[in-house]
Design a protein around this motif. Structure first.
Motif, PDB file in Angstrom:
ATOM      1  N   SER A  40       0.737  -1.304   0.077  1.00  0.00           N
ATOM      2  CA  SER A  40      -0.285  -0.072  -0.004  1.00  0.00           C
ATOM      3  C   SER A  40       0.812   1.316  -0.007  1.00  0.00           C
ATOM      4  O   SER A  40       0.576   2.159  -0.729  1.00  0.00           O
ATOM      5  CB  SER A  40      -1.118   0.016   1.312  1.00  0.00           C
ATOM      6  N   ARG A  41       1.845   1.288   0.908  1.00  0.00           N
ATOM      7  CA  ARG A  41       2.769   2.387   0.790  1.00  0.00           C
ATOM      8  C   ARG A  41       3.314   2.651  -0.500  1.00  0.00           C
ATOM      9  O   ARG A  41       3.633   3.755  -1.030  1.00  0.00           O
ATOM     10  CB  ARG A  41       3.750   2.305   1.806  1.00  0.00           C
ATOM     11  N   ARG A  42       3.888   1.595  -0.909  1.00  0.00           N
ATOM     12  CA  ARG A  42       4.428   1.585  -2.640  1.00  0.00           C
ATOM     13  C   ARG A  42       3.644   2.016  -3.503  1.00  0.00           C
ATOM     14  O   ARG A  42       3.961   2.936  -4.308  1.00  0.00           O
ATOM     15  CB  ARG A  42       5.448   0.277  -2.850  1.00  0.00           C
ATOM     16  N   CYS A  43       2.493   1.674  -3.570  1.00  0.00           N
ATOM     17  CA  CYS A  43       1.425   2.222  -4.182  1.00  0.00           C
ATOM     18  C   CYS A  43       0.984   3.501  -4.410  1.00  0.00           C
ATOM     19  O   CYS A  43       1.190   4.324  -5.095  1.00  0.00           O
ATOM     20  CB  CYS A  43       0.215   1.444  -4.334  1.00  0.00           C
ATOM     21  N   THR A  44       0.974   4.063  -3.057  1.00  0.00           N
ATOM     22  CA  THR A  44       0.592   5.510  -2.796  1.00  0.00           C
ATOM     23  C   THR A  44       2.080   6.391  -3.220  1.00  0.00           C
ATOM     24  O   THR A  44       1.889   7.399  -3.810  1.00  0.00           O
ATOM     25  CB  THR A  44       0.792   5.757  -1.262  1.00  0.00           C
ATOM     26  N   GLU A  45       3.301   5.950  -2.921  1.00  0.00           N
ATOM     27  CA  GLU A  45       4.399   6.642  -3.481  1.00  0.00           C
ATOM     28  C   GLU A  45       4.641   6.514  -5.110  1.00  0.00           C
ATOM     29  O   GLU A  45       4.906   7.549  -5.572  1.00  0.00           O
ATOM     30  CB  GLU A  45       5.550   5.954  -2.735  1.00  0.00           C
ATOM     31  N   ARG A  46       4.087   5.644  -5.588  1.00  0.00           N
ATOM     32  CA  ARG A  46       4.192   5.431  -7.063  1.00  0.00           C
ATOM     33  C   ARG A  46       3.118   6.425  -7.648  1.00  0.00           C
ATOM     34  O   ARG A  46       3.520   7.002  -8.489  1.00  0.00           O
ATOM     35  CB  ARG A  46       3.861   4.082  -7.518  1.00  0.00           C
ATOM     36  N   GLU A  47       1.827   6.452  -7.055  1.00  0.00           N
ATOM     37  CA  GLU A  47       0.956   7.453  -7.627  1.00  0.00           C
ATOM     38  C   GLU A  47       1.442   8.874  -7.337  1.00  0.00           C
ATOM     39  O   GLU A  47       1.265   9.905  -8.283  1.00  0.00           O
ATOM     40  CB  GLU A  47      -0.218   7.284  -7.034  1.00  0.00           C
ATOM     41  N   SER A  48       2.115   9.239  -6.309  1.00  0.00           N
ATOM     42  CA  SER A  48       2.542  10.600  -6.171  1.00  0.00           C
ATOM     43  C   SER A  48       3.502  10.901  -7.008  1.00  0.00           C
ATOM     44  O   SER A  48       3.832  12.044  -7.519  1.00  0.00           O
ATOM     45  CB  SER A  48       3.026  10.794  -4.570  1.00  0.00           C
ATOM     46  N   LEU A  49       4.579  10.020  -7.359  1.00  0.00           N
ATOM     47  CA  LEU A  49       5.490  10.015  -8.471  1.00  0.00           C
ATOM     48  C   LEU A  49       5.145  10.082  -9.894  1.00  0.00           C
ATOM     49  O   LEU A  49       5.705  11.157 -10.590  1.00  0.00           O
ATOM     50  CB  LEU A  49       6.505   8.902  -8.317  1.00  0.00           C
ATOM     51  N   ILE A  50       4.091   9.777 -10.071  1.00  0.00           N
ATOM     52  CA  ILE A  50       3.565   9.684 -11.355  1.00  0.00           C
ATOM     53  C   ILE A  50       2.869  11.111 -11.480  1.00  0.00           C
ATOM     54  O   ILE A  50       2.983  11.855 -12.452  1.00  0.00           O
ATOM     55  CB  ILE A  50       2.244   8.707 -11.671  1.00  0.00           C
TER      56      ILE A  50
END
Length: 103
Positions: A40-50
């Motif tokens: 979940s943390r990695r998905c949130t981080e990926r969305e913010s990076l996108i």
């Protein structure tokens, strides 16, 4: 005198050393929960990076647009020669003066 065994990192009991059939069920669920939280943390981080990457792409596009406009304006004014700026920094000395202190 009895000889003492040296204990180190290899003597620490870990989940990886146990037979999976011997691991209590609740420990498996704890590990599953940890992995789900990490995902979940990695998905949130990926969305913010996108999102950030999209903003950066927009900024680069706007810079390129402004650069193209300025280049077009410069091409229109090609008849006027460019004069050096009056407030340009002085040229460095031929021999470096180094660091000087005066008392």
């Amino acid at each position: 005198m009895a000889r003492r065994s040296i204990r180190g990192v290899s003597s620490i009991p870990r989940l990886g050393r146990r037979n999976p059939a011997q691991v209590p069920r609740h420990e498996l669920f704890v590990r599953i929960t940890q992995l789900e939280m990490e995902r979940s943390r990695r998905c949130t981080e990926r969305e913010s990076l996108i999102t950030r990457l999209g903003r950066l792409n927009d900024q680069v596009a706007s810079i390129e647009d402004e650069l193209a406009q300025l280049m077009a304006q410069a091409a229109e004014r090609e008849d006027a020669p460019l004069a050096p700026a009056a407030s340009a920094a002085p040229a460095p000395a031929a021999t470096p003066s180094g660091f000087r202190l005066r008392y």
